[in-house]
Every structure is written in structure tokens, then in C-alpha cells.
Design a protein around this motif. Structure first.
Motif, PDB file in Angstrom:
ATOM      1  N   TRP A 209       0.980  -0.851   0.226  1.00 35.39           N
ATOM      2  CA  TRP A 209      -0.125   0.154  -0.016  1.00 35.39           C
ATOM      3  C   TRP A 209       0.781   1.268  -0.205  1.00 35.39           C
ATOM      4  CZ3 TRP A 209      -1.074  -4.701   2.088  1.00 35.39           C
ATOM      5  CH2 TRP A 209      -2.827  -4.905   1.581  1.00 35.39           C
ATOM      6  N   TRP A 210       0.457   2.163  -0.815  1.00 40.15           N
ATOM      7  CA  TRP A 210       0.484   3.935  -1.089  1.00 40.15           C
ATOM      8  C   TRP A 210      -0.312   4.761   0.062  1.00 40.15           C
ATOM      9  CZ3 TRP A 210       3.220   1.180  -5.003  1.00 40.15           C
ATOM     10  CH2 TRP A 210       4.487   0.985  -5.067  1.00 40.15           C
ATOM     11  N   VAL A 211      -0.300   4.833   0.910  1.00 37.81           N
ATOM     12  CA  VAL A 211      -1.150   6.145   1.316  1.00 37.81           C
ATOM     13  C   VAL A 211      -0.680   7.077   1.421  1.00 37.81           C
ATOM     14  CG1 VAL A 211      -2.795   6.571   3.269  1.00 37.81           C
ATOM     15  CG2 VAL A 211      -2.799   4.142   1.566  1.00 37.81           C
ATOM     16  N   VAL A 212      -2.280   8.735   1.261  1.00 34.58           N
ATOM     17  CA  VAL A 212      -1.252   9.792   0.725  1.00 34.58           C
ATOM     18  C   VAL A 212      -2.825  10.484   1.408  1.00 34.58           C
ATOM     19  CG1 VAL A 212      -0.739  12.366  -0.336  1.00 34.58           C
ATOM     20  CG2 VAL A 212       0.684   9.718  -0.968  1.00 34.58           C
ATOM     21  N   VAL A 213      -2.757  11.273   2.182  1.00 35.63           N
ATOM     22  CA  VAL A 213      -3.776  12.137   3.036  1.00 35.63           C
ATOM     23  C   VAL A 213      -3.444  13.284   2.923  1.00 35.63           C
ATOM     24  CG1 VAL A 213      -5.236  12.397   5.102  1.00 35.63           C
ATOM     25  CG2 VAL A 213      -4.252  10.320   4.134  1.00 35.63           C
ATOM     26  N   ASP A 214      -4.018  14.237   1.865  1.00 36.84           N
ATOM     27  CA  ASP A 214      -4.701  15.502   1.933  1.00 36.84           C
ATOM     28  C   ASP A 214      -4.591  16.198   3.208  1.00 36.84           C
ATOM     29  OD1 ASP A 214      -3.362  15.468  -0.502  1.00 36.84           O
ATOM     30  OD2 ASP A 214      -5.891  15.646  -0.837  1.00 36.84           O
ATOM     31  N   GLY A 215      -4.031  17.225   3.657  1.00 37.22           N
ATOM     32  CA  GLY A 215      -4.118  17.808   5.860  1.00 37.22           C
ATOM     33  C   GLY A 215      -4.250  19.360   5.329  1.00 37.22           C
ATOM     34  N   ARG A 216      -4.299  20.765   6.153  1.00 34.67           N
ATOM     35  CA  ARG A 216      -4.461  21.724   5.968  1.00 34.67           C
ATOM     36  C   ARG A 216      -4.760  22.354   5.243  1.00 34.67           C
ATOM     37  NH1 ARG A 216       2.811  21.723   6.719  1.00 34.67           N
ATOM     38  NH2 ARG A 216       2.565  19.778   8.335  1.00 34.67           N
ATOM     39  N   ARG A 217      -6.234  21.725   5.319  1.00 37.94           N
ATOM     40  CA  ARG A 217      -7.081  22.346   3.947  1.00 37.94           C
ATOM     41  C   ARG A 217      -7.877  22.162   4.451  1.00 37.94           C
ATOM     42  NH1 ARG A 217      -5.385  23.888  -0.843  1.00 37.94           N
ATOM     43  NH2 ARG A 217      -3.949  23.618  -1.675  1.00 37.94           N
ATOM     44  N   PRO A 218      -8.898  23.982   5.743  1.00 35.54           N
ATOM     45  CA  PRO A 218      -9.715  23.295   6.309  1.00 35.54           C
ATOM     46  C   PRO A 218     -10.925  23.960   4.849  1.00 35.54           C
ATOM     47  CG  PRO A 218      -8.527  24.919   6.515  1.00 35.54           C
ATOM     48  CD  PRO A 218      -7.958  25.188   5.853  1.00 35.54           C
ATOM     49  N   GLY A 219     -11.898  22.704   5.519  1.00 33.57           N
ATOM     50  CA  GLY A 219     -13.491  22.088   4.325  1.00 33.57           C
ATOM     51  C   GLY A 219     -13.167  21.271   3.339  1.00 33.57           C
ATOM     52  N   TYR A 220     -11.551  21.122   3.240  1.00 30.88           N
ATOM     53  CA  TYR A 220     -11.524  20.333   2.185  1.00 30.88           C
ATOM     54  C   TYR A 220     -10.723  19.133   2.334  1.00 30.88           C
ATOM     55  CZ  TYR A 220      -9.281  18.124  -2.017  1.00 30.88           C
ATOM     56  OH  TYR A 220      -8.874  17.383  -3.169  1.00 30.88           O
ATOM     57  N   SER A 221     -10.003  18.708   3.208  1.00 28.43           N
ATOM     58  CA  SER A 221      -9.140  17.450   4.248  1.00 28.43           C
ATOM     59  C   SER A 221      -8.185  18.431   4.469  1.00 28.43           C
ATOM     60  CB  SER A 221      -8.477  16.768   2.743  1.00 28.43           C
ATOM     61  OG  SER A 221      -8.044  15.724   3.404  1.00 28.43           O
ATOM     62  N   GLU A 222      -8.537  17.832   6.076  1.00 25.46           N
ATOM     63  CA  GLU A 222      -7.711  18.408   7.463  1.00 25.46           C
ATOM     64  C   GLU A 222      -6.971  17.880   8.083  1.00 25.46           C
ATOM     65  OE1 GLU A 222     -11.096  19.627   9.642  1.00 25.46           O
ATOM     66  OE2 GLU A 222     -11.737  21.371   8.875  1.00 25.46           O
ATOM     67  N   GLY A 223      -6.536  16.384   7.185  1.00 27.58           N
ATOM     68  CA  GLY A 223      -5.279  15.622   7.631  1.00 27.58           C
ATOM     69  C   GLY A 223      -5.955  14.578   8.752  1.00 27.58           C
ATOM     70  N   MET A 224      -4.762  13.711   8.922  1.00 29.04           N
ATOM     71  CA  MET A 224      -4.805  13.189  10.218  1.00 29.04           C
ATOM     72  C   MET A 224      -3.693  12.966  11.153  1.00 29.04           C
ATOM     73  SD  MET A 224      -5.658   9.020   8.004  1.00 29.04           S
ATOM     74  CE  MET A 224      -6.614   8.878   7.352  1.00 29.04           C
ATOM     75  N   THR A 225      -4.214  12.773  12.431  1.00 26.85           N
ATOM     76  CA  THR A 225      -3.692  12.550  13.195  1.00 26.85           C
ATOM     77  C   THR A 225      -2.598  10.990  13.312  1.00 26.85           C
ATOM     78  OG1 THR A 225      -4.654  10.491  14.904  1.00 26.85           O
ATOM     79  CG2 THR A 225      -5.098  13.142  15.693  1.00 26.85           C
ATOM     80  N   LEU A 226      -1.057  10.619  13.957  1.00 28.88           N
ATOM     81  CA  LEU A 226      -0.786   9.587  14.171  1.00 28.88           C
ATOM     82  C   LEU A 226      -0.968   8.033  13.917  1.00 28.88           C
ATOM     83  CD1 LEU A 226       3.133  10.227  14.834  1.00 28.88           C
ATOM     84  CD2 LEU A 226       2.469   9.813  12.622  1.00 28.88           C
ATOM     85  N   GLN A 227      -2.063   8.276  15.183  1.00 33.31           N
ATOM     86  CA  GLN A 227      -2.823   6.872  15.608  1.00 33.31           C
ATOM     87  C   GLN A 227      -4.299   6.592  14.216  1.00 33.31           C
ATOM     88  OE1 GLN A 227      -2.170   5.444  18.263  1.00 33.31           O
ATOM     89  NE2 GLN A 227      -2.897   3.955  16.597  1.00 33.31           N
ATOM     90  N   GLU A 228      -5.116   8.261  14.168  1.00 34.02           N
ATOM     91  CA  GLU A 228      -5.608   7.738  12.797  1.00 34.02           C
ATOM     92  C   GLU A 228      -5.000   7.208  11.528  1.00 34.02           C
ATOM     93  OE1 GLU A 228      -8.534  11.428  13.769  1.00 34.02           O
ATOM     94  OE2 GLU A 228      -7.338  11.856  11.777  1.00 34.02           O
ATOM     95  N   LEU A 229      -3.815   7.068  11.586  1.00 36.23           N
ATOM     96  CA  LEU A 229      -3.251   6.665   9.602  1.00 36.23           C
ATOM     97  C   LEU A 229      -3.120   5.600   9.996  1.00 36.23           C
ATOM     98  CD1 LEU A 229      -1.616   7.554   7.420  1.00 36.23           C
ATOM     99  CD2 LEU A 229       0.490   7.661   8.449  1.00 36.23           C
ATOM    100  N   ALA A 230      -2.348   4.866  11.874  1.00 37.30           N
ATOM    101  CA  ALA A 230      -2.503   3.965  12.050  1.00 37.30           C
ATOM    102  C   ALA A 230      -3.545   3.109  12.097  1.00 37.30           C
ATOM    103  CB  ALA A 230      -1.883   3.551  13.054  1.00 37.30           C
ATOM    104  N   SER A 231      -4.707   3.399  11.761  1.00 41.56           N
ATOM    105  CA  SER A 231      -5.815   2.556  12.530  1.00 41.56           C
ATOM    106  C   SER A 231      -6.111   2.508  11.003  1.00 41.56           C
ATOM    107  CB  SER A 231      -7.111   3.304  13.110  1.00 41.56           C
ATOM    108  OG  SER A 231      -7.770   2.911  12.911  1.00 41.56           O
ATOM    109  N   TRP A 232      -6.154   3.097   9.782  1.00 41.57           N
ATOM    110  CA  TRP A 232      -6.413   3.567   8.941  1.00 41.57           C
ATOM    111  C   TRP A 232      -5.353   1.726   7.621  1.00 41.57           C
ATOM    112  CZ3 TRP A 232     -10.147   5.467   5.730  1.00 41.57           C
ATOM    113  CH2 TRP A 232      -9.667   5.395   4.197  1.00 41.57           C
ATOM    114  N   MET A 233      -4.576   1.839   8.017  1.00 40.74           N
ATOM    115  CA  MET A 233      -3.335   1.267   8.023  1.00 40.74           C
ATOM    116  C   MET A 233      -3.654  -0.557   8.348  1.00 40.74           C
ATOM    117  SD  MET A 233      -1.630   3.043   5.036  1.00 40.74           S
ATOM    118  CE  MET A 233      -0.410   2.789   5.075  1.00 40.74           C
TER     119      MET A 233
END
Length: 313
Positions: A209-233
Motif C-alpha cells: 500500500w501507498w497512502v497519501v492523506v491531504d491536510g491543512r486545507r479547511p473544508g477540503y481535507s484537514e489531515g490525520m493524527t498518527l493514531q488515525e493513520l495507524a488505524s487506517w493502515m
């Protein structure tokens, strides 16, 4: 139906393991790239906060594609820098990649002792690469156990782990800490939400898997915490996963049917940040040299996004 079930499974995973996104509405944006053994999709979480996840999955048993790394050249030979920053599009093209994500973090090496790094990274800046970086020809940076490595052995097996000494490899890159080990999420600190890039392998080591999460864009994509990323993977099926460099460096690139590069995600700084290392896909040598009967997969790749969308219940 399969797509609906897949997205619904993702929704359940987020409800169970990401309390901040409890009850999230999910949209699945299908992207049509009929490359053998490769799937690409975007999962859009809309409520209670927007998060956009770009996910590429590679079956390593297919015979068309192989993973590879691209490392920018050493700008000063015996000097202190290990690489220079390059446009990720140029860096990907340099290694013949068709798809790529950013890999290693880096530190500024142009300044004097005690001088702060620049606010904006620019092409040509000399940097030190953090962790293992090897493109198959040159080891630009040695492995360090502090930075988890992602590499392919000379025999072909792809691995994730802590490495303290260099060894013969086809390629190697590195990230920060492990997200998933032996099928279990690794406890990680921090509640900050940022753009993220991660890699993972299933229990067989044959699915990547390669996963890229967009972030720092309010209203579009605000990113993930590391724990959220771990859960996703872990929920996606990763037995092992590592957090690569993120923030403004997070980028997913792909070539379209005309051979032109597309930036598939939305980098937080508006344009892709220059980086020293990428990891991605290229055609296997037998396909490049024409010694196989595989057809050119790029003749099938559309140059635009398809419009199929599935909404989870």
C-alpha cells in the motif's frame, strides 16, 4: 456492489477506531487506471470533518510493475550534503517511474551551525537525508535504527523494519516510526492533524500500500493524527506499516495515458514541495526491453478522472 461493500467496511473501521470521526459520511471516488495488479482510489470522509485519502495498492506477483526508488544527486561530492532538493516530477521522471510518493524526511545542510532552516524549501538546496536512501546504484544515506526502513532485497522480497547497517538491496528508503507491527497498531503520541504519507505490506509481503492523506486545507481535507493513520493502515489489511515524511512533502504523482505527470493529491502548499527521495513504480526490465509479451499498460491509462462515485450507506 463490491465497491459499496469495500467502502462500507472502511466506514465501519473509522467508526470503531477513530472516535473523532464517529458517524463519518464517506464517499468513494473511483479512478480508472487499468494497470495490471494496481488499484487506485480516493476515499472522501465528509463529516464530522473532511479528510481525503489517496490509496494505491500493488500486487507484487504481477509481472509488469516493480517498486523502485529515486534519489536526487549528490551536489558536492565529498562535502557534507547527501542530496539536493528536486521537483518530485523531475525526480520521478529521472528514474523512469510511472507512479511515485515522497519518502524520506530531510534536514538543511546549507546553513551555518545554529542557523534555522528556511521557511520555504527550494530546488537545488543541499540537504541531509534522514534514514536509509539507496536507488540501486548509490547509497546516498546509510540506514539508522531511529528511522524505520522500507526496502527490497536483492532476491525480490520487500520488507519494512529497523536496520542498523547497510546491505545489498535493489532500493531502500526510510520514514519515521512504525504505525503497524505484526498486525497490531503501534501506540503513537500526538493529536496534531497533518498531511501524511505511509507505506504498508500485508502478512504475505506480496501486497503493498501507498497512502497519501491531504491536510491543512479547511473544508477540503484537514489531515490525520498518527493514531488515525495507524488505524487506517491496519484496517486496510497492512500487517506492517511505516509513517514516511508528511506535511508539505506529501505528494502522489502518476503519469497519464499521454505520458504527462499528474499530481493526484492536493499538496498543502499548493504545489509539490521539492524533495530528495521518492518511492514508486516502474516497468519491469523485461517489459522495458520488450522481451515479454505484455502489452504496454500506458496505452490503457486515461488522462482524466472518471466520474463513477459510490456513496456508503
Amino acid at each position: 456492489m463490491a465497491a459499496v461493500l469495500t467502502v462500507f467496511g472502511v466506514l465501519i473501521g473509522w467508526r470503531m477506531h477513530l472516535p473523532v470521526l464517529h458517524g463519518a459520511a464517506v464517499r468513494f471516488d473511483a479512478r480508472d487506471i487499468p494497470w495490471p495488479g494496481v488499484t487506485f482510489r480516493v476515499v472522501v470522509l465528509e463529516k464530522p470533518r473532511p479528510v481525503r485519502v489517496h490509496e494505491v495498492v500493488l500486487d507484487l506477483d504481477q509481472r509488469v510493475w516493480e517498486p523502485a526508488a529515486s534519489v536526487a544527486p549528490d551536489p558536492d561530492g565529498p562535502g557534507g550534503a547527501e542530496a539536493q532538493l528536486m521537483s518530485p516530477l523531475e525526480l520521478a521522471a529521472r528514474a523512469g517511474l510511472f507512479l511515485a510518493v515522497n519518502a524520506n524526511a530531510f534536514a538543511w545542510s546549507d546553513g551555518r551551525a545554529g542557523e534555522r532552516a528556511p521557511v520555504h524549501w527550494r530546488e537545488g538546496m543541499r540537504v541531509d537525508i534522514l534514514g536509509w536512501a539507496h536507488d540501486g546504484r548509490r547509497q546516498a544515506s546509510p540506514p539508522e535504527r531511529t528511522y524505520w526502513s522500507f526496502w527490497q532485497e536483492t532476491g525480490g522480497r520487500v520488507r519494512l523494519g529497523q536496520v542498523g547497517e547497510g546491505r545489498p538491496v535493489r532500493w531502500a528508503v526510510a520514514g519515521f516510526d512504525a504505525l503497524v507491527m505484526a498486525g497490531q497498531e503501534v501506540p503513537v503520541d500526538g493529536r496534531a492533524r497533518h498531511p501524511r504519507t505511509a507505506v504498508g505490506l500485508d502478512v504475505t509481503g506480496r501486497r503493498m500500500w501507498w497512502v497519501v492523506v491531504d491536510g491543512r486545507r479547511p473544508g477540503y481535507s484537514e489531515g490525520m493524527t498518527l493514531q488515525e493513520l495507524a488505524s487506517w493502515m491496519r484496517r486496510r489489511g497492512c500487517h506492517e506499516a511505516v509513517n514516511l515524511d508528511g506535511g508539505g512533502s506529501s505528494v502522489l504523482l502518476m503519469r497519464d495515458g499521454d505520458g504527462r505527470w499528474r499530481v493526484c493529491n492536493r499538496p498543502s502548499e499548493g504545489a509539490p514541495r521539492p524533495v530528495p527521495v521518492l518511492v514508486g513504480l516502474r516497468l519491469r526490465e523485461a517489459v522495458r526491453s520488450g522481451t515479454t509479451n505484455q502489452s504496454d499498460p500506458m496505452t490503457q491509462v486515461p488522462g482524466r478522472e472518471v466520474g463513477d462515485r459510490v456513496t456508503a450507506p
